[in-house]
Design a protein around this motif. Sequence first.
Motif, PDB file in Angstrom:
ATOM      1  N   GLY A  50       0.843  -1.193   0.000  1.00  0.00           N
ATOM      2  CA  GLY A  50       0.000   0.000   0.000  1.00  0.00           C
ATOM      3  C   GLY A  50       0.873   1.235   0.000  1.00  0.00           C
ATOM      4  O   GLY A  50       1.970   1.226   0.572  1.00  0.00           O
ATOM      5  N   PRO A  51       0.431   2.317  -0.642  1.00  0.00           N
ATOM      6  CA  PRO A  51       1.264   3.503  -0.791  1.00  0.00           C
ATOM      7  C   PRO A  51       1.340   4.370   0.468  1.00  0.00           C
ATOM      8  O   PRO A  51       0.449   4.323   1.324  1.00  0.00           O
ATOM      9  N   ASN A  52       2.399   5.168   0.533  1.00  0.00           N
ATOM     10  CA  ASN A  52       2.501   6.202   1.559  1.00  0.00           C
ATOM     11  C   ASN A  52       1.456   7.284   1.317  1.00  0.00           C
ATOM     12  O   ASN A  52       0.865   7.371   0.231  1.00  0.00           O
ATOM     13  N   ALA A  53       1.253   8.142   2.323  1.00  0.00           N
ATOM     14  CA  ALA A  53       0.201   9.165   2.251  1.00  0.00           C
ATOM     15  C   ALA A  53       0.392  10.105   1.061  1.00  0.00           C
ATOM     16  O   ALA A  53      -0.585  10.509   0.430  1.00  0.00           O
ATOM     17  N   ALA A  54       1.643  10.469   0.756  1.00  0.00           N
ATOM     18  CA  ALA A  54       1.882  11.420  -0.343  1.00  0.00           C
ATOM     19  C   ALA A  54       1.387  10.851  -1.669  1.00  0.00           C
ATOM     20  O   ALA A  54       0.766  11.553  -2.471  1.00  0.00           O
ATOM     21  N   ALA A  55       1.637   9.556  -1.926  1.00  0.00           N
ATOM     22  CA  ALA A  55       1.164   8.932  -3.161  1.00  0.00           C
ATOM     23  C   ALA A  55      -0.326   8.622  -3.098  1.00  0.00           C
ATOM     24  O   ALA A  55      -1.007   8.614  -4.131  1.00  0.00           O
ATOM     25  N   ALA A  56      -0.847   8.403  -1.887  1.00  0.00           N
ATOM     26  CA  ALA A  56      -2.277   8.122  -1.729  1.00  0.00           C
ATOM     27  C   ALA A  56      -3.142   9.346  -2.018  1.00  0.00           C
ATOM     28  O   ALA A  56      -4.366   9.237  -2.103  1.00  0.00           O
ATOM     29  N   ARG A  57      -2.514  10.513  -2.211  1.00  0.00           N
ATOM     30  CA  ARG A  57      -3.289  11.695  -2.618  1.00  0.00           C
ATOM     31  C   ARG A  57      -3.977  11.469  -3.959  1.00  0.00           C
ATOM     32  O   ARG A  57      -4.920  12.183  -4.298  1.00  0.00           O
ATOM     33  N   LEU A  58      -3.514  10.505  -4.744  1.00  0.00           N
ATOM     34  CA  LEU A  58      -4.200  10.173  -5.989  1.00  0.00           C
ATOM     35  C   LEU A  58      -5.673   9.878  -5.743  1.00  0.00           C
ATOM     36  O   LEU A  58      -6.521  10.142  -6.597  1.00  0.00           O
ATOM     37  N   GLU A  59      -5.985   9.296  -4.583  1.00  0.00           N
ATOM     38  CA  GLU A  59      -7.375   9.069  -4.221  1.00  0.00           C
ATOM     39  C   GLU A  59      -7.874  10.099  -3.227  1.00  0.00           C
ATOM     40  O   GLU A  59      -9.033  10.514  -3.277  1.00  0.00           O
ATOM     41  N   GLY A  60      -7.006  10.538  -2.348  1.00  0.00           N
ATOM     42  CA  GLY A  60      -7.394  11.474  -1.300  1.00  0.00           C
ATOM     43  C   GLY A  60      -7.784  12.843  -1.819  1.00  0.00           C
ATOM     44  O   GLY A  60      -8.526  13.578  -1.161  1.00  0.00           O
ATOM     45  N   SER A  61      -7.293  13.217  -3.006  1.00  0.00           N
ATOM     46  CA  SER A  61      -7.636  14.517  -3.592  1.00  0.00           C
ATOM     47  C   SER A  61      -7.814  14.373  -5.094  1.00  0.00           C
ATOM     48  O   SER A  61      -6.842  14.181  -5.824  1.00  0.00           O
TER      49      SER A  61
END
Length: 419
Positions: A91-102
């Motif tokens: 699973g990705p780190n938070a910075a890469a998870a921005r793809l879904e988070g924003s």
Amino acid sequence: MDILLLGSGGREDALAWRLRQSPSCGRLLAAPGNPGIARWAECAAIDPCDSGAVVALAKEQAIDLVVVGPEAPLVAGVADALRQADIGVFGPNAAAARLEGSKGFTKDLCKANGIPTADYVRAERAAEAREALSQFGIPVVIKADGLAAGKGVTVAMSRAEAEAAIDAAGDGPLVIEEFLEGEEASLFALVDGAAAVPLASAQDHKRVGEGDTGPNTGGMGAYAPAPVLTAELQSRAMEEIVLPTARALAAAGTPFSGVLYAGLMLTAQGPKLIEYNVRFGDPECEAIMPLIDGDFAELLLAVATGRLGEIAPPRLSPQHSMTVIVAARGYPGTPASGGAIRAIEAAEQVAGVTVFHAGTELVQGGLVAKGGRVLAVTAVADTFANARARAYRAVDQIDFADGFHRRDIGWRELQRETA
């Protein structure tokens, strides 16, 4: 290896079921799990978004790999905390998870890297969003910028409906988007920061009602593979969408590691990105897991350790799979909870069927509904039509008075297959 799976929905039940069949899987723990997941894993009652609790449990249990099911822990930085503690994580780190988070972040990344997607405007406030509507035709798409459990999107068929969607979203950031014509398909790719390989395709049914009507939900059913995403279109989607995204994130110092779920619109110009999710879809995961051959746990470990390019590419069964969601009355609004569920065993007597638990709990020894989407009834067969027939035969065995489901999951594919 000993594995900890985070999450408590139908997606995690399917992941646990598939991991349990992997030769390299030793102990399997789940946090917090659900009654279905408890069939395959030991369950621990911790919050999957609590980084400290997750790291402590992983250390205490000498976990080799943590598999993060839902998006919320990823956006909250749980994978970051695990990597900092030297614990393997899928699973990705938070910075890469921005793809879904924003959604705004993703649209800007697409624009900067020439990735095909719909034209858009980002709006920080409702008044700004209403003003931006004049730049678009009708229909127009209104998206909440942050996480919305698959329900933050409105395809407005009139200006009044668009304004109502903006008002309903409150005064938070929105993305106003051009409406794309075409058929939707989902592509799941494994990415280890450097390498990216396609895993599977599927089609989801977001609308709550028959004939794809009514409000969006988290998904009322899915099937895999999605033949409409041909080998040629899948190759284009990898080359024009997934790989440029992975390269852009790596170049920014925030490499993506995990499964990248690209929601695609297959337009006359080719595939265009609708949105990204940074985890397996739900209910697409329930449809995909029965088709994956080989050691699934080893595949996830290769992603987590940056060895995806060193192993054989994922293999899929030639069969077809379909998942029908049984939801609680009132969903996607306020669902009825506490309704008794019986005869799951009878449903699983139908050949090729597994019933995954999406929102259930045990109360005084009896299984009851807890949440909107309650069960994910999944069937596998040699053809799509046979998988579909098995899935509905199984659904009809289940005794759940508060439940409802769509009877037309896969209707487009059924038309194509029988034409």
